[in-house]
Design an enzyme around this catalytic site. Structure first.
Site, PDB file in Angstrom:
ATOM      1  N   PRO A 209       9.591 -33.189   1.031  1.00  0.00           N
ATOM      2  CA  PRO A 209       8.897 -31.926   1.329  1.00  0.00           C
ATOM      3  C   PRO A 209       7.754 -32.174   2.297  1.00  0.00           C
ATOM      4  O   PRO A 209       7.068 -33.206   2.205  1.00  0.00           O
ATOM      5  CB  PRO A 209       8.359 -31.471  -0.037  1.00  0.00           C
ATOM      6  CG  PRO A 209       9.086 -32.285  -1.056  1.00  0.00           C
ATOM      7  CD  PRO A 209       9.452 -33.564  -0.386  1.00  0.00           C
ATOM      8  N   GLY A 213       1.318 -31.768   6.512  1.00  0.00           N
ATOM      9  CA  GLY A 213       1.338 -33.069   7.170  1.00  0.00           C
ATOM     10  C   GLY A 213       0.002 -33.783   7.174  1.00  0.00           C
ATOM     11  O   GLY A 213      -0.230 -34.678   7.988  1.00  0.00           O
ATOM     12  N   SER A 294      -8.615 -30.599  -4.040  1.00  0.00           N
ATOM     13  CA  SER A 294      -9.949 -30.130  -4.414  1.00  0.00           C
ATOM     14  C   SER A 294     -10.559 -29.439  -3.209  1.00  0.00           C
ATOM     15  O   SER A 294     -10.293 -29.836  -2.068  1.00  0.00           O
ATOM     16  CB  SER A 294     -10.813 -31.329  -4.836  1.00  0.00           C
ATOM     17  OG  SER A 294     -12.148 -30.941  -5.064  1.00  0.00           O
ATOM     18  N   ARG A 490     -12.168 -39.662  14.956  1.00  0.00           N
ATOM     19  CA  ARG A 490     -11.464 -40.926  14.856  1.00  0.00           C
ATOM     20  C   ARG A 490     -10.622 -41.173  16.103  1.00  0.00           C
ATOM     21  O   ARG A 490     -10.512 -42.304  16.576  1.00  0.00           O
ATOM     22  CB  ARG A 490     -10.585 -40.987  13.611  1.00  0.00           C
ATOM     23  CG  ARG A 490      -9.893 -42.342  13.499  1.00  0.00           C
ATOM     24  CD  ARG A 490      -9.252 -42.567  12.166  1.00  0.00           C
ATOM     25  NE  ARG A 490      -8.063 -41.748  11.978  1.00  0.00           N
ATOM     26  CZ  ARG A 490      -7.304 -41.781  10.894  1.00  0.00           C
ATOM     27  NH1 ARG A 490      -7.619 -42.604   9.908  1.00  0.00           N
ATOM     28  NH2 ARG A 490      -6.261 -41.000  10.774  1.00  0.00           N
ATOM     29  N   TYR A 553     -17.508 -40.077  -1.380  1.00  0.00           N
ATOM     30  CA  TYR A 553     -16.657 -40.165  -0.201  1.00  0.00           C
ATOM     31  C   TYR A 553     -17.206 -41.256   0.699  1.00  0.00           C
ATOM     32  O   TYR A 553     -18.375 -41.226   1.065  1.00  0.00           O
ATOM     33  CB  TYR A 553     -16.738 -38.822   0.523  1.00  0.00           C
ATOM     34  CG  TYR A 553     -15.469 -38.349   1.151  1.00  0.00           C
ATOM     35  CD1 TYR A 553     -15.194 -38.596   2.483  1.00  0.00           C
ATOM     36  CD2 TYR A 553     -14.548 -37.624   0.408  1.00  0.00           C
ATOM     37  CE1 TYR A 553     -14.021 -38.128   3.058  1.00  0.00           C
ATOM     38  CE2 TYR A 553     -13.383 -37.153   0.975  1.00  0.00           C
ATOM     39  CZ  TYR A 553     -13.109 -37.410   2.311  1.00  0.00           C
ATOM     40  OH  TYR A 553     -11.959 -36.950   2.872  1.00  0.00           O
TER      41      TYR A 553
END
Lengths: 633, 633
Positions: A209, A213, A294, A490, A553
């Site tokens: 599935p 992406g 979340s 990035r 994080y």
């Protein structure tokens, strides 16, 4: 009595709406789930809130608007322009079209990077590098008769062969293409998915599935050992809101819808789900369910497990769904929790009933400067203890504070920069905050105006007890605005030998400081051991608060110039960081999930018996491993 | 520097406490789960918050304080005294020792019952009616060497052979005893349970975990077809708080603790879980986990799934537990949700880490009178929509309002009764409320004093919009106080040919009125069809509010004089009521669970695939059906 035609059509519309909702509530599972029903997809001709074209952010041909080897929209990127200034191209974001004066200096200073040392990507996808598809003729034959759109196009397949882990993007930039799906199919509705799954079971085809992406757990990577035909089930065209139930404040939505569309469409009726993961522009409802997503404002709206009222998933054994939309039940173990977190290993989520809320009357950003990270964490802990957290409260460390500064767009007026200078003077010289230790919390309040102002006062009062200084709405707003552009950075870094990743954990309150300190130090130490030539960026943010702990994080990035196998070095350091996290009482993941990237720690995470339970469910639901992405187990 | 001995011992105590907590966090699962460890139970000699004797509400010999054929404590019951007045005996409750003047008239009027028509219980348990135990000698031999207390006493066994479904109590009152456990064992700690389960697997003994014995789903009933030795695993002696973690606001507790002890012990340290199911005097932590329990104040503290941070369960395959106490994770499907709701079919829950909260600074009761039930429901729905529900808000229908009145204890002064009369006049004559339509909501607010008063104003303002009149704290407080004595009333009824039961559901908001009206009417209709001679009591209460719906609690009772098989009639009516609930969009259960009583609807509730998942987990975890209570599946 004069007929009121608008009143009449209003009544008619309301009546039709109630009928649709009640039909939806009462609709039983089709008995013939095991037969291929050549029925017309419910979408055609039925009345819904969203026309096919209207709702689509993401076209079938993703390449029309998305990058093939990097994050997000093709028309948007960071670059250094001819003047050597950092610029954010395109028109989609608040930052778009702006110069970011301080970024270059920060980038070069932080990473030891330089404009001279470039590591550009392969300019285009070389279709020749893509293996010809492994076709399953029998499957294809029957698929064709269903009318469900499909493709064997190399580009379509490459687009769905990956998520956004560093190693995936790095490989693409090098023009390397590994195992990719052999086909892409685009179901339009639940019934289409039922047909696809039945055919896959019949002909032993592997289904993966594909929602938005945006997986960062190698969840979408095609297993190299998979010899069967791999079919990517792209749900992006299955994206309608089927009904909104204003009496119960729920909406029934097809699982291929992406976050930005869901919110935009609900907003038109004055509602929202309030679920705003950082990936919401591209990630899908089905993906959120499959990975236990979340959202930024979970303090108000809850995480996905709090938002979901009803789920439908198509599995090799048939459709799984509860019969009832009651708010909370005791009917044995909660099967929704067998579905949530199954990461594409059990079936395709097709439809979800979610809670909706009226849009908030009022929103207010805010920010607080703390003298140091420890005080900031203590403040967040106290806010959590008093159960008065705003919609969002996030505490960045000193490095991220400096990083955030580097991302400030060029100010439009001398006055604004004068103000900035004043603030800086006030904070550092007047209040005595050490610029190399201070850190910032960004806040977002939502709700009724009066309640928000009250709430704001309560939180700032607590912050003051921990040495916190209110630092204005602007800083808060900018912090949140940057959320959606950070991922583009990035790609800029990767143009200049800099690679990096974010990763996250959840951890009890008493281990937060340990984890932040120890993991950041571990990263730096490991980089050194592995021969990284430049000081890495190793930084963290407390990004969610809970009663018993927090979500932390991490950002980690380094200049890999001089290394022969930079991705291997990266992977070793990330692995060590995760070991450090686990050793410090942190979890395997707060919300990114396990995928294939973190499988090695699953057994210790859930215990042998837990693994056995998960395996037994998999073996029952999918004995032929049709859903063979090899995630989790 | 003078030594401060109390400071020193304080530091020592704090240090030991931290060490205990960290040890608890870090304690890995024992590798040798499959070997019998003849280790001393951790309880003996180890430092904990609770000494063995201190914590025990429920002794090993339950018969010392509990009734054998009715609810609750032996020393407490409703009766009609010599003067024909209703009285509540004993000393344990606020109502204890009081006369309840209006009860007799209400009872006789409502049910057509009479003091002349008595249906007393068999006075004592006839041990001769209890089958001799089926012994498994090999099991018994090895058990003896573990030192774990056990019994074959008939009375001990009968006590653990049942919960509190009507048919179970009715049978006991008739002196009828069916299949009972062959043995009772009392593990003292997790390690004892490990030994018991290993021995049971080795010798093919059936284990039925027993917590508080308050099941109302036939969950504790021994399957008549079970030919193996049945061992009741009574967890009541495994009841310590092992540690309190003030930094993370959690407590690690043995699963045999009962609600009143847990709260009382935590209160001593200034904390609470706030989990207050109506059964909390007797129900256990392990039972809450196994049945997905809900508490009265869930609006503040959450239901069991919100309270649990970590669970340990001993299964035939070994111990299942997560490695981390992080607040929220994405590590595949949440295995806690395989445990919660498993209703004793997979193993014994031994230890649970729960959230705790500081005890509330302030509590305030309240009540609101509505002109009718519809307005009351609309008000509760609006309160839920604004997300401003108090700790508890419950709306009873008119019949329960009258019932509540009948339970008023004799007032101590003429002034109080004069006030009551004034209130009645005001509400009915002055405000025009119809006494046969009005209904009452009871409220409980908790928190900081200022916040509570603000909150209270907000709720009463909403209530006013729906015609609600504030009716004072007393009525609210009395409503909640009655919660714990209501269960004793059924035993009184059963003395006079009246049988009854409560049952519950959860339902979306837009079906609440339908469900209340239709189910009550269905009950009355079915009673008539089945030949019940007297009008039944058929009443309901909205007992919890959620974003998307509510919990509705029904009481159903009737006078069975003239019926040859009253329990059979009762069961048919209850079954019809559940069908009516399901047809009106209600769930199979909000919190009572499925047990054996509601198994027949499981498949339609969770779908074929859901059933298959649950069965596959059962088959993996417990292939020999050691945990053979036959609940759920």
């Amino acid at each position: 009595m004069a007929s009121n035609s608008s009143g009449g059509s209003d009544r008619q519309r309301v009546a039709q709406q109630r009928l649709r909702i009640i039909t939806g509530h009462l609709q039983g599972r089709e008995e013939g789930d095991s037969t291929i029903i050549a029925a017309e997809c419910k979408a055609e001709g039925s009345q819904t809130y969203v026309s096919r074209e209207e709702g689509k952010t993401v076209p079938r041909r993703r390449q029309e608007i998305m990058k093939w080897n990097g994050w997000g929209y093709s028309d948007t990127k960071f670059l250094f322009n001819k003047k050597g200034q950092a610029e954010f191209t395109g028109k989609r974001y608040r930052l778009s079209g702006m110069i970011i004066p301080a970024l270059k200096e920060w980038f070069e200073g932080t990473f030891g990077a330089s404009m001279q040392h470039k590591s550009p990507a392969a300019p285009v996808l070389n279709s020749g590098a893509v293996q010809p598809p492994t076709l399953n003729e029998a499957f294809l034959e029957e698929l064709k008769s269903t009318g469900i759109p499909f493709s064997h196009d190399a580009e379509d397949r490459v687009y769905r062969a990956h998520g956004h882990c560093l190693h995936e993007i790095f490989a693409l930039r090098e023009g390397k293409v590994g195992r990719v799906p052999d086909m892409v199919v685009w179901p339009n509705c639940h019934d289409d998915v039922v047909k696809i799954v039945e055919l896959a079971c019949k002909h032993d085809v592997c289904l993966i599935p594909y929602g938005g992406g945006t997986s960062v757990s190698s969840g979408l990577e095609c297993p190299t050992e998979e010899t069967r035909c791999i079919v990517s089930v792209d749900t992006s065209q299955m994206n309608r809101i089927l009904w909104i139930d204003e009496k119960n404040l729920t909406a029934h939505v097809e699982a291929g819808i992406v976050g930005q569309d869901l919110e935009r469409l609900l907003n038109e009726s004055g509602y929202c789900t309030g679920h705003e993961p950082d990936s919401m522009e591209f990630s899908s409802l089905g993906g959120w369910v499959a990975t236990r997503a979340s959202g930024m404002k979970k303090n108000i709206y809850g995480n996905i497990e709090d938002l979901v009222v009803h789920v439908k998933m198509v599995t090799p054994q048939g459709v799984i769904e509860k019969s009832c939309r009651g708010p909370r039940m005791s009917t044995g173990p909660d099967i929704h929790h067998f579905i949530m977190g199954s990461e594409g290993t059990l079936g395709v989520v097709t439809e979800v009933t979610m809670k909706i809320r009226p849009m908030p009357e009022y929103q207010k950003y805010g920010s607080v400067v703390f003298p140091n990270f420890e005080q900031g964490v203590a403040c967040l802990r106290e806010v959590a203890k008093q159960r008065c957290a705003p919609a969002s409260i996030r505490l960045m460390d000193n490095e991220q504070f400096k990083f955030g500064h580097a991302l400030k767009p060029q100010v439009s007026s001398m006055f604004t920069s004068f103000l900035d200078g004043l603030k800086k003077f006030y904070v550092t010289k007047f209040k005595g905050f050490d610029p190399d230790r201070l850190c910032v919390a960004t806040l977002l309040f939502e709700g009724g105006r009066e309640k928000v102002l009250q709430h704001e006062k309560q939180v700032y009062d607590i912050a003051a007890k921990f040495g916190g200084l209110a630092a204005g709405e602007d800083n808060g707003q900018r912090g949140y605005m940057l959320t959606f552009v950070i991922a583009y950075l990035r790609d800029l870094g990767m143009e200049y030998y800099v690679i990096g990743e974010s990763f996250e954990t959840s951890v009890p309150w008493d281990r937060v400081l340990d984890i932040c300190r120890n993991v950041k130090a571990r990263i730096i130490g490991e980089c050194k051991n592995k021969g990284v030539q430049f000081q890495p960026l190793s930084t963290c943010r407390v990004t969610q608060t809970y009663d018993t702990g927090a979500c932390v994080y991490f950002y980690f990035a380094f200049n890999y110039r001089g290394l022969s196998d930079p991705v291997h070095v990266y992977e070793q350091v990330e692995r060590a960081a995760r070991e450090e996290i686990l050793a410090n009482g942190g979890s395997l993941s707060h919300h990114h999930g396990v995928g294939k990237l973190r499988k090695e720690w699953m057994r210790e995470t859930v215990s042998n018996v837990g693994m056995g339970m998960l395996q037994s469910v998999k073996d029952y639901v999918d004995p032929k491993n049709i859903f063979g992405n090899r995630n989790l187990l």
